[in-house]
Write a protein that holds these residues in place. Structure first.
Motif, mmCIF file in Angstrom:
data_model
loop_
_atom_site.group_PDB
_atom_site.id
_atom_site.type_symbol
_atom_site.label_atom_id
_atom_site.label_comp_id
_atom_site.label_asym_id
_atom_site.label_seq_id
_atom_site.Cartn_x
_atom_site.Cartn_y
_atom_site.Cartn_z
ATOM 1 N N TYR A 211 36.465 -53.624 -16.867
ATOM 2 C CA TYR A 211 37.400 -53.169 -17.793
ATOM 3 C C TYR A 211 36.667 -52.522 -19.027
ATOM 4 O O TYR A 211 35.537 -52.657 -19.138
ATOM 5 C CB TYR A 211 38.014 -54.796 -18.378
ATOM 6 N N PHE B 28 45.287 -60.018 -17.544
ATOM 7 C CA PHE B 28 44.812 -60.574 -18.892
ATOM 8 C C PHE B 28 45.258 -61.569 -19.519
ATOM 9 O O PHE B 28 46.604 -61.821 -19.487
ATOM 10 C CB PHE B 28 44.588 -59.360 -19.990
ATOM 11 N N THR B 29 44.547 -62.834 -19.879
ATOM 12 C CA THR B 29 44.994 -63.889 -20.158
ATOM 13 C C THR B 29 45.174 -63.926 -21.704
ATOM 14 O O THR B 29 44.732 -62.895 -22.289
ATOM 15 C CB THR B 29 44.126 -65.079 -19.854
ATOM 16 N N ASP C 15 43.663 -65.537 -24.096
ATOM 17 C CA ASP C 15 42.262 -65.720 -24.337
ATOM 18 C C ASP C 15 41.500 -64.452 -24.186
ATOM 19 O O ASP C 15 40.877 -63.996 -25.356
ATOM 20 C CB ASP C 15 41.290 -66.743 -23.586
ATOM 21 N N ASP C 16 41.525 -63.649 -23.228
ATOM 22 C CA ASP C 16 41.096 -62.613 -23.037
ATOM 23 C C ASP C 16 41.586 -61.348 -24.223
ATOM 24 O O ASP C 16 40.821 -60.706 -24.657
ATOM 25 C CB ASP C 16 41.658 -61.575 -21.808
#
Length: 144
Positions: A8, A78-79, A81-82
């Motif tokens: 990423y 992607f969460t 949190d991410d």
């Protein structure tokens, strides 16, 4: 299937504006099957530090059109949190894009390693700052 190396990048844009100039290069990588884009999210951080995320399908139509050729490869991995962690790395009044990709170039190498009885023990990228420091030290040595 996500069995190849994933990487990423969080890319901040000058003047908090995404111009789209990187899109042709991203498309080229995807079309040449060097990478497969797994997730792309835009992050905006206002002057008060509040963050807003924008998925590809939420972009303005003219910007979304730039990504259509690689859209079939993009999904949401992607969460929350991410995205919060990524936004925390950005200054106030900024804009960035967070990109997750799969390294397709590694598929044949991986197959050859496995067929040859090999196994990957470690893989890591060297941070640009470390490379820059090394080059400066090398220049200093050669100048002496």
């Amino acid at each position: 299937m996500l069995d190849l190396p994933l990487e990423y990048a969080l890319i901040e844009f000058k003047d908090s504006r995404f111009s789209g100039k990187i899109v042709p290069e991203l498309l080229d990588l995807a079309q040449r099957q060097i990478v497969r884009f797994v997730d792309i999210v835009f992050i905006e951080k206002d002057e008060d530090g509040q963050t807003h995320t924008i998925e590809l399908n939420d972009l303005a139509p003219e910007v979304y059109e730039l990504f259509v050729p690689m859209g079939e490869h993009v999904s949401s991995l992607f969460t929350t949190d991410d995205l919060e962690i990524a936004a925390g790395k950005l200054p106030d009044s900024s804009a960035a894009v967070l990109i997750l990709w799969e390294n397709l170039w590694a598929a044949n190498l991986r197959r050859a390693l496995l067929d040859g009885g090999g196994r990957l023990v470690e893989r890591e990228q060297i941070a640009p700052e470390v490379v820059e420091q090394f080059l400066q030290e090398l220049d200093a040595e050669t100048a002496d």
